[in-house]
Motif scaffolding. Structure first.
Motif, mmCIF file in Angstrom:
data_model
loop_
_atom_site.group_PDB
_atom_site.id
_atom_site.type_symbol
_atom_site.label_atom_id
_atom_site.label_comp_id
_atom_site.label_asym_id
_atom_site.label_seq_id
_atom_site.Cartn_x
_atom_site.Cartn_y
_atom_site.Cartn_z
ATOM 1 N N SER A 1 90.136 41.385 -7.295
ATOM 2 C CA SER A 1 91.489 40.988 -6.899
ATOM 3 C C SER A 1 91.667 41.046 -5.389
ATOM 4 C CB SER A 1 92.516 41.896 -7.591
ATOM 5 O OG SER A 1 92.293 43.261 -7.240
ATOM 6 N N LYS A 2 90.942 41.937 -4.749
ATOM 7 C CA LYS A 2 90.828 41.955 -3.294
ATOM 8 C C LYS A 2 89.503 42.611 -2.947
ATOM 9 C CE LYS A 2 93.286 46.311 -2.316
ATOM 10 N NZ LYS A 2 94.419 46.926 -1.570
ATOM 11 N N ALA A 3 89.082 42.453 -1.713
ATOM 12 C CA ALA A 3 87.756 42.950 -1.327
ATOM 13 C C ALA A 3 87.648 44.454 -1.565
ATOM 14 C CB ALA A 3 87.486 42.636 0.139
ATOM 15 N N PRO A 4 86.637 44.896 -2.325
ATOM 16 C CA PRO A 4 86.475 46.332 -2.587
ATOM 17 C C PRO A 4 85.931 47.101 -1.383
ATOM 18 C CG PRO A 4 84.718 45.111 -3.642
ATOM 19 C CD PRO A 4 85.670 44.085 -3.083
ATOM 20 N N ILE A 5 85.298 46.400 -0.448
ATOM 21 C CA ILE A 5 84.823 46.999 0.802
ATOM 22 C C ILE A 5 85.109 46.016 1.927
ATOM 23 C CG2 ILE A 5 83.004 48.359 -0.302
ATOM 24 C CD1 ILE A 5 80.989 46.257 0.667
ATOM 25 N N GLU A 6 84.909 46.437 3.153
ATOM 26 C CA GLU A 6 85.140 45.565 4.307
ATOM 27 C C GLU A 6 84.228 44.339 4.236
ATOM 28 O OE1 GLU A 6 87.324 45.917 6.787
ATOM 29 O OE2 GLU A 6 88.144 47.786 6.004
ATOM 30 N N ALA A 7 84.751 43.199 4.676
ATOM 31 C CA ALA A 7 83.974 41.962 4.678
ATOM 32 C C ALA A 7 82.723 42.120 5.543
ATOM 33 C CB ALA A 7 84.831 40.808 5.198
ATOM 34 N N ALA B 1 90.517 51.371 -8.738
ATOM 35 C CA ALA B 1 91.947 51.369 -9.042
ATOM 36 C C ALA B 1 92.755 52.100 -7.974
ATOM 37 C CB ALA B 1 92.187 52.003 -10.413
ATOM 38 N N LEU B 2 92.232 53.211 -7.466
ATOM 39 C CA LEU B 2 92.949 53.967 -6.447
ATOM 40 C C LEU B 2 93.176 53.126 -5.193
ATOM 41 C CD1 LEU B 2 94.139 56.770 -5.701
ATOM 42 C CD2 LEU B 2 91.937 57.269 -4.607
ATOM 43 N N ARG B 3 92.287 52.194 -4.947
ATOM 44 C CA ARG B 3 92.391 51.336 -3.771
ATOM 45 C C ARG B 3 93.004 49.980 -4.108
ATOM 46 N NH1 ARG B 3 89.201 55.289 -3.276
ATOM 47 N NH2 ARG B 3 88.543 56.155 -1.272
ATOM 48 N N GLY B 4 93.588 49.912 -5.307
ATOM 49 C CA GLY B 4 94.308 48.712 -5.696
ATOM 50 C C GLY B 4 93.423 47.515 -5.974
ATOM 51 N N PHE C 1 80.921 40.405 -4.560
ATOM 52 C CA PHE C 1 80.567 41.744 -4.122
ATOM 53 C C PHE C 1 79.736 42.421 -5.208
ATOM 54 C CE2 PHE C 1 84.349 40.696 -1.775
ATOM 55 C CZ PHE C 1 84.167 41.264 -0.521
ATOM 56 N N PHE C 2 78.899 43.336 -4.776
ATOM 57 C CA PHE C 2 78.160 44.196 -5.698
ATOM 58 C C PHE C 2 78.657 45.610 -5.469
ATOM 59 C CE2 PHE C 2 74.112 46.729 -6.530
ATOM 60 C CZ PHE C 2 74.279 46.727 -7.906
ATOM 61 N N VAL C 3 79.168 46.250 -6.514
ATOM 62 C CA VAL C 3 79.628 47.635 -6.431
ATOM 63 C C VAL C 3 78.917 48.432 -7.520
ATOM 64 C CG1 VAL C 3 81.860 47.099 -5.400
ATOM 65 C CG2 VAL C 3 81.644 47.115 -7.881
#
Length: 417
Positions: free
Chosen positions: A174-180, A242-245, A215-217
């Motif tokens: 839904s949004k970037a999980p880490i910095e681009a 989830a904590l980071r939305g 992204f790969f998490v």
């Protein structure tokens, strides 16, 4: 296939293709036995520090490369604690298909048998392999490169083997999980965990921006026996996001990894040689192996090619020379040091682990890089470990010297032997 070959390699993964290709390049008559087609896609991702590949002239095998490489060792929840630790060195992700093609190309002409080695009978002169299909193959030397779970390699029993477990997702969010444009080696922030969860074995995030919105998490544990269950890792990853939305909107690939970190070295008197995971080549401190394959495969193949030139040498003598080339005293001692260190870290709670890694990455780059890649000579490795000890706060020193009782979790009771 002729009545027998010089070398028969068991397995079809990176280790098997690596040693097969190196032997083939040196004119050795080699064949392989793999349970699946050797050109079948590999399921797991393989990362490596770019300088490791540069040293062997294989930079072109990277599919992705990041210069923005960081880790997080704060608890999370404040600007100061969320500050990233910049590594200042490029990290890459292999183009798995390109790496596979590279080794297969160098193994051109090798005869591959699709099947599973069911029985390996080593004699002093010839070793016979019987496949599940009933096919029988003979070789002057058999190299087992089929992975750490092989039943054909003897090793001492030193208690439960600790595994590094990981659950990962390649997908859209839904949004970037880490910095681009960033690669995160270790994110040990734990503000997404409950108080009870913080008493369980710590885990960290390993993540990368693959471009084009992908992204790969991956939630990863260090090393525990038994390994941290996948459902626990998956839940922690979801909590972290989830904590980071952040929500996963599309799963393109799920990755499940579990490999041994403190597997004892094989019995090096046996007449079957091993390579890769079967030979305990996974780095006990980092969990990486492909760099070691690329560095150590050529030397092993060269030693075997020289030995095979003597027709009087059979399985027993060839394996002895192979073990000596693969695990010389220097590397055995370094491996033991790494295993000792891992045994200590396995007893650390999450706060101590964060302190340890923050201290470790404050070392000069050439020192932590050499430690993680196992490229430091033994005296230098010992000096780096002493420097790390000197830089560590008192509580961390106490843990490194004495270890910790199993107060946090039963999984913390295991040692690396």
């Amino acid at each position: 296939m002729a009545d027998r070959v010089d070398v028969l390699v068991l397995g079809g993964g990176p280790a098997a293709l690596c040693i097969t290709s190196e032997l083939n390049q040196r004119g050795v008559t080699v064949a392989g036995v793999a349970p699946d087609p050797v050109d079948a896609p590999w399921p797991n991702t393989y990362g490596i520090w770019a300088n490791e590949l540069k040293a062997v002239g294989l930079d072109h095998l990277l599919e992705h490369r990041w210069s923005d490489t960081v880790s997080y060792f704060g608890a999370g929840g404040s600007t100061a604690q969320d500050h990233s630790q910049v590594h200042g060195i490029d990290y890459g992700l292999f183009d798995r298909a390109a790496l596979q093609r590279y080794w297969l190309g160098r193994a051109e002409g090798v005869s591959w048998h699709q099947g599973r080695a069911e029985r390996v009978q080593a004699g002093s002169a010839i070793t016979t392999v019987t496949c599940a299909s009933g096919e029988t193959l003979r070789a002057r030397l058999v190299i087992d490169a089929s992975g750490s779970r092989t039943p054909h390699i003897r090793r001492p029993d030193q208690g439960p083997v600790a595994g590094q477990a990981a659950y990962g997702v390649v997908g859209r969010f839904s949004k970037a999980p880490i910095e681009a444009g960033r690669f995160v080696l270790m994110d040990y922030r734990c503000d997404h965990l409950s108080a009870a969860q913080r008493q369980e074995p710590p885990t960290f995030l390993y993540a990368m921006d693959l471009g084009d919105g992908l992204f790969f998490v991956e939630e990863t544990s260090l090393a525990f026996a038994p390994g941290v269950p996948y459902d626990v890792l998956k839940q922690r990853l979801q909590q972290r996001l989830a904590l980071r939305g952040v929500q996963i909107t599309e799963v393109i690939h799920e990755e499940f990894c579990l490999f041994p970190m403190n597997l004892p070295l094989p019995d090096r008197s046996q007449s079957v040689l091993a390579f890769g995971g079967a030979a305990s080549m996974v780095h006990p401190a980092s969990g990486y192996m492909v760099g070691a394959l690329l560095r150590r495969g050529p030397d092993l193949a060269q030693a075997l090619a020289v030995a095979l030139a003597n027709p009087a040498l059979g399985s027993e003598a060839l394996a002895r020379r192979g073990w000596q080339a693969l695990w010389p005293t220097e590397l055995v001692l370094r491996h033991q040091l790494y295993q000792f260190g891992l045994g200590r870290l396995m007893g650390f709670n999450e706060a101590l682990l964060r302190t340890h890694f923050a201290t470790f990455f404050s070392l000069p780059q050439e020192e932590w890089f050499g430690f993680l890649t196992n490229t430091l000579p033994l005296p230098r490795l010992m000096a780096v470990m002493l420097r790390l000890f000197a830089l560590s706060p008192w509580e961390l020193r106490r843990g490194l010297v004495l270890g910790f009782p199993s107060a946090q979790s039963p999984m913390f009771t295991q040692s690396a032997g």
